[in-house]
Design a protein around this motif. Structure first.
Motif, PDB file in Angstrom:
ATOM      1  N   LEU A 172      56.806  65.206  59.750  1.00 38.09           N
ATOM      2  CA  LEU A 172      57.231  64.776  60.881  1.00 38.09           C
ATOM      3  C   LEU A 172      58.418  65.261  61.763  1.00 38.09           C
ATOM      4  N   THR A 173      59.450  66.046  60.956  1.00 40.21           N
ATOM      5  CA  THR A 173      59.909  66.466  61.445  1.00 40.21           C
ATOM      6  C   THR A 173      59.218  68.085  62.531  1.00 40.21           C
ATOM      7  N   PHE A 174      58.887  68.804  62.263  1.00 36.53           N
ATOM      8  CA  PHE A 174      58.130  69.491  62.231  1.00 36.53           C
ATOM      9  C   PHE A 174      57.002  69.044  63.942  1.00 36.53           C
ATOM     10  N   GLN A 175      56.265  67.723  62.964  1.00 27.65           N
ATOM     11  CA  GLN A 175      55.483  66.740  64.535  1.00 27.65           C
ATOM     12  C   GLN A 175      56.538  66.348  65.770  1.00 27.65           C
ATOM     13  N   GLY A 176      57.972  66.735  65.371  1.00 26.91           N
ATOM     14  CA  GLY A 176      58.918  66.070  66.461  1.00 26.91           C
ATOM     15  C   GLY A 176      58.967  64.672  65.983  1.00 26.91           C
ATOM     16  N   GLN A 177      58.191  63.728  65.016  1.00 29.31           N
ATOM     17  CA  GLN A 177      58.717  62.546  65.241  1.00 29.31           C
ATOM     18  C   GLN A 177      60.364  61.981  64.676  1.00 29.31           C
ATOM     19  N   ILE A 178      60.407  63.154  63.659  1.00 31.62           N
ATOM     20  CA  ILE A 178      62.018  62.364  63.655  1.00 31.62           C
ATOM     21  C   ILE A 178      63.362  63.386  63.796  1.00 31.62           C
ATOM     22  N   SER A 179      64.107  63.192  63.910  1.00 33.21           N
ATOM     23  CA  SER A 179      65.516  64.112  64.443  1.00 33.21           C
ATOM     24  C   SER A 179      65.485  65.211  62.858  1.00 33.21           C
ATOM     25  N   ILE A 180      66.582  66.636  62.294  1.00 35.07           N
ATOM     26  CA  ILE A 180      66.887  66.398  61.617  1.00 35.07           C
ATOM     27  C   ILE A 180      68.292  65.589  60.633  1.00 35.07           C
ATOM     28  N   GLY A 181      68.716  64.938  61.569  1.00 37.30           N
ATOM     29  CA  GLY A 181      69.376  63.994  60.768  1.00 37.30           C
ATOM     30  C   GLY A 181      68.981  62.534  60.112  1.00 37.30           C
ATOM     31  N   GLN A 182      67.605  62.455  60.351  1.00 42.90           N
ATOM     32  CA  GLN A 182      66.653  62.103  59.464  1.00 42.90           C
ATOM     33  C   GLN A 182      66.280  62.279  58.663  1.00 42.90           C
ATOM     34  N   LEU A 183      65.312  63.843  58.663  1.00 39.95           N
ATOM     35  CA  LEU A 183      65.297  64.773  57.860  1.00 39.95           C
ATOM     36  C   LEU A 183      66.009  64.343  56.753  1.00 39.95           C
ATOM     37  N   VAL A 184      67.588  64.964  57.084  1.00 39.25           N
ATOM     38  CA  VAL A 184      68.330  64.877  56.336  1.00 39.25           C
ATOM     39  C   VAL A 184      68.585  63.989  54.744  1.00 39.25           C
ATOM     40  N   MET A 185      68.542  62.707  55.917  1.00 37.21           N
ATOM     41  CA  MET A 185      68.203  61.481  54.874  1.00 37.21           C
ATOM     42  C   MET A 185      67.546  61.417  54.111  1.00 37.21           C
ATOM     43  N   ALA A 186      65.970  61.506  54.796  1.00 38.83           N
ATOM     44  CA  ALA A 186      64.608  61.014  54.263  1.00 38.83           C
ATOM     45  C   ALA A 186      64.722  61.992  52.786  1.00 38.83           C
ATOM     46  N   VAL A 187      65.181  63.191  53.117  1.00 40.57           N
ATOM     47  CA  VAL A 187      65.100  64.197  51.663  1.00 40.57           C
ATOM     48  C   VAL A 187      66.158  63.937  51.211  1.00 40.57           C
ATOM     49  N   GLY A 188      67.588  63.262  51.339  1.00 41.71           N
ATOM     50  CA  GLY A 188      68.439  63.307  50.620  1.00 41.71           C
ATOM     51  C   GLY A 188      68.404  61.496  49.427  1.00 41.71           C
ATOM     52  N   LEU A 189      67.373  60.417  49.979  1.00 45.15           N
ATOM     53  CA  LEU A 189      66.879  59.555  49.588  1.00 45.15           C
ATOM     54  C   LEU A 189      66.179  60.121  48.432  1.00 45.15           C
ATOM     55  N   ALA A 190      65.523  60.291  49.160  1.00 43.94           N
ATOM     56  CA  ALA A 190      64.070  61.527  48.286  1.00 43.94           C
ATOM     57  C   ALA A 190      64.703  62.164  47.543  1.00 43.94           C
ATOM     58  N   GLN A 191      65.512  62.690  46.992  1.00 44.19           N
ATOM     59  CA  GLN A 191      65.951  62.855  45.469  1.00 44.19           C
ATOM     60  C   GLN A 191      67.021  62.207  45.141  1.00 44.19           C
ATOM     61  N   PHE A 192      67.328  61.338  45.858  1.00 37.40           N
ATOM     62  CA  PHE A 192      68.209  60.183  45.019  1.00 37.40           C
ATOM     63  C   PHE A 192      67.297  58.757  44.300  1.00 37.40           C
ATOM     64  N   LEU A 193      66.062  59.193  44.982  1.00 33.48           N
ATOM     65  CA  LEU A 193      64.574  58.189  44.537  1.00 33.48           C
ATOM     66  C   LEU A 193      64.927  58.003  42.792  1.00 33.48           C
ATOM     67  N   ILE A 194      64.936  59.564  42.962  1.00 32.58           N
ATOM     68  CA  ILE A 194      64.266  59.947  41.322  1.00 32.58           C
ATOM     69  C   ILE A 194      65.391  59.058  40.273  1.00 32.58           C
ATOM     70  N   GLU A 195      66.596  59.141  40.316  1.00 30.55           N
ATOM     71  CA  GLU A 195      67.032  58.721  39.549  1.00 30.55           C
ATOM     72  C   GLU A 195      66.981  56.893  39.211  1.00 30.55           C
ATOM     73  N   PRO A 196      66.539  56.072  40.482  1.00 31.39           N
ATOM     74  CA  PRO A 196      66.550  54.587  40.039  1.00 31.39           C
ATOM     75  C   PRO A 196      65.405  54.544  39.623  1.00 31.39           C
ATOM     76  N   LEU A 197      63.827  55.738  39.820  1.00 29.70           N
ATOM     77  CA  LEU A 197      62.725  55.493  39.301  1.00 29.70           C
ATOM     78  C   LEU A 197      63.035  55.576  37.749  1.00 29.70           C
ATOM     79  N   LYS A 198      63.795  56.699  38.018  1.00 28.36           N
ATOM     80  CA  LYS A 198      64.039  56.859  36.203  1.00 28.36           C
ATOM     81  C   LYS A 198      64.447  55.549  35.149  1.00 28.36           C
ATOM     82  N   MET A 199      65.290  55.223  35.407  1.00 30.71           N
ATOM     83  CA  MET A 199      65.647  54.212  35.558  1.00 30.71           C
ATOM     84  C   MET A 199      64.193  53.005  35.556  1.00 30.71           C
TER      85      MET A 199
END
Length: 563
Positions: free
Chosen positions: A268-295
């Motif tokens: 989506l970032t390459f397509q210009g649909q979201i910004s760099i800041g939103q990409l950082v949010m999305a990647v960070g949330l994706a990595q964070f999501l592993i912990e609650p999903l592990k629970m």
């Protein structure tokens, strides 16, 4: 807790959850704050990156960094205090169930299931602990749900497909893992049963080690234990394999979802649909999501294990009582009366023992002696035999169990000895005023004098460092120190020599003067000091009188007791 409250493992879990509502609510709030703050970290980082790229002011950046610091502090303290609350509740609840199982194990119950003492011990420890884990599981599951919801909503704000992917992926993972968790629950329940059986077998083996060595049966016994232990080992391997599949599947699915979110956000970032800041949010949330999903992945497994353990506890707690105890107390006197009692080899048994009388019962058949002791100790419910037993002029069936135990003490012939000290064994409650007198009466003074610690001499489990005669005398001393209104002794001197037996008989007579005492025995020394001897043959009274009177007129009695 009455056994009417517990009918199944579900009842146990429901009770545990109900009485820990407050702790679970506090823990859920704190753990929810922890998960929410953790989710906020990548969101703030993305916002800071977005703010920096747009050339924001340094003062605003400083406030954002301050907010990030506050969020990190919330993460740290909410986890710390949340887990403290939940683990305290977990530990307390496990203690309650251990006490409940131990209490039921000490009460006379009629168990339809074949549970040995070693298995009850496993249920009172491991199963109680695993059942109490439900106290932590529910708040952690709720807090994990909070983080997944926040993550999904934030990603949906960034891009609706990203949010849908998180919710759909989480639902898919839960469905797959719930199927696997059922297999874990069934396998774990089987494993717990087999491990408990192995524990019971080794407990029996240790208890009977001496006689096993005596007749050469130790090798066969060890082989029997090896078979049981091998079955437990094989089932443990099955459980480990299932757990491995479960953990591997959970990790793979969680990683797959996190990677999918990351890749989609990058696209989506390459397509210009979201910004760099939103990409950082999305990647960070994706990595964070592993912990609650592990629970999420672990919680169904723990739920199934808790249910399996609760079902095993229910085997003990839901067992029907051996009898429905009465509500009355014994009368003021210490009279004991059998009226037409028929049970097993006991046939129309009728006799009475007056207050303060010392009566010896000479039963020609050991089975009759054992069944008489069982009836008196309420191991046999009054409804299971014909006739009536009265204690203090009140029927045994109408008395409370507590009053029977206080008023009437039956000291069994197998003389149990416990790990601790000699003093702990003689006076378990620490309240007896007759400890020294009981030790003297039981001729235990030689053992006390033999060790510098005296009554504080350490006794090993089951009295392994004592001889058979010492264990028997220690058990007798405990019964005498209890000083009940009515004391029943079953073969209290079979493991001592004749001279010691004579001294013990005289000492018991002296110490118990004025209190009702019944001795079930064939010992001439004890029969001779009794006020009266009641003779049982084929489970019925065939004679009564003093020992010397019976010797002079009853040839059968002479043959049975003369040594």
């Amino acid at each position: 807790m009455t056994n009417t409250e517990v009918r199944s493992g579900r009842d146990i879990l429901r009770i545990a959850l109900r009485r820990n509502r407050g702790a679970m609510a506090s823990g859920t709030l704190l753990m929810g704050s922890y998960q929410g703050a953790e989710t906020a970290v990548p969101i703030l980082l993305g916002a800071i990156v977005e703010f920096a790229l747009r050339g924001g002011e340094l003062s605003s950046l400083g406030l954002a960094l301050l907010a990030l610091g506050l969020v990190m502090a919330t993460v740290s303290y909410s986890w710390r205090f949340g887990m403290r609350v939940l683990q305290k509740a977990n530990t307390t609840e496990a203690h309650r169930w251990r006490v409940a199982v131990a209490d039921r194990g000490l009460q006379p119950v009629a168990r339809d299931v074949d549970l040995k003492s070693g298995e009850v011990l496993t249920i009172a420890t491991e199963d109680a602990d695993q059942t109490a884990d439900i106290i932590e599981v529910v708040p952690l599951l709720v807090s994990s749900t909070v983080s997944v919801v926040i993550t999904g909503v934030v990603l949906a704000v960034i891009s609706v497909p990203l949010g849908v992917l998180v919710f759909a992926g989480t639902a898919t993972i839960l469905v797959v893992l719930s199927v696997l968790s059922r297999r874990i629950g069934a396998s774990t329940q089987t494993q717990q049963a087999k491990v408990a059986r192995a524990g019971a077998k080794v407990s029996d083996l240790i208890a009977g080690l001496r006689p096993l060595h005596g007749f050469g049966g130790s090798y066969a016994a060890f082989q029997a234990y090896r078979r049981v232990s091998t079955e437990a080992k094989k089932q443990s391997i099955v459980v480990a394999r299932v757990n491995g599949v479960y953990a591997g599947a959970a990790l793979a699915l969680n990683s797959l979802l996190a990677a999918a979110v990351t890749l989609w956000a990058g696209l989506l970032t390459f397509q210009g649909q979201i910004s760099i800041g939103q990409l950082v949010m999305a990647v960070g949330l994706a990595q964070f999501l592993i912990e609650p999903l592990k629970m999420f992945a672990e919680m169904p497994k723990y739920v199934m294990i808790a249910r399996a353990s609760a079902e095993r506890m229910a085997l003990v707690l839901a067992a029907p009582p051996l009898m429905t105890p009465g509500v009355e107390e014994p009368g003021p006197d210490s009279e004991l009366e059998f009226s037409s009692v028929t049970h097993g080899s006991l046939q129309d048994l009728t006799f009475s023992v007056h207050p303060g009388e010392f009566v010896a019962i000479a039963a020609y058949q050991p089975q009759a002696a054992a069944e008489l002791a069982s009836v008196l100790s309420v191991e046999v419910p009054p409804a299971s035999y014909q006739g009536v037993v009265r204690v203090g002029k009140r029927e045994l069936a109408s008395l409370t169990i507590e009053s029977v135990r206080t008023h009437l003490l039956v000291n069994p012939s197998h003389h149990e000895v416990f790990a601790g000290t000699l003093r702990d064994n003689v006076d378990p409650s620490g309240t007896s005023k007759l400890v020294d007198a009981a030790v003297d009466a039981a001729m235990l003074t030689d053992l006390v004098a033999l060790h510098s610690d005296g009554l504080d001499y350490a006794v090993r489990d089951r009295g392994a460092n004592l001889s058979g005669g010492q264990r028997q005398r220690l058990s007798l001393a405990r019964a005498l120190a209890a000083n009940p209104e009515i004391l029943v002794l079953h073969d209290p001197t079979t493991a001592v020599d004749a001279v010691t037996e004579q001294l013990i008989a005289r000492n018991i007579t002296s110490l118990r003067r004025g209190r009702t005492t019944i001795v079930i025995t064939s010992s001439p020394a004890l029969l001779d000091v009794a006020d009266r001897v009641i003779v049982l043959d084929s489970g019925t009274v065939t004679g009564s009188g003093t020992h010397r009177e019976l010797l002079s007129r009853d040839s059968d009695y002479q043959l049975a007791v003369a040594r």
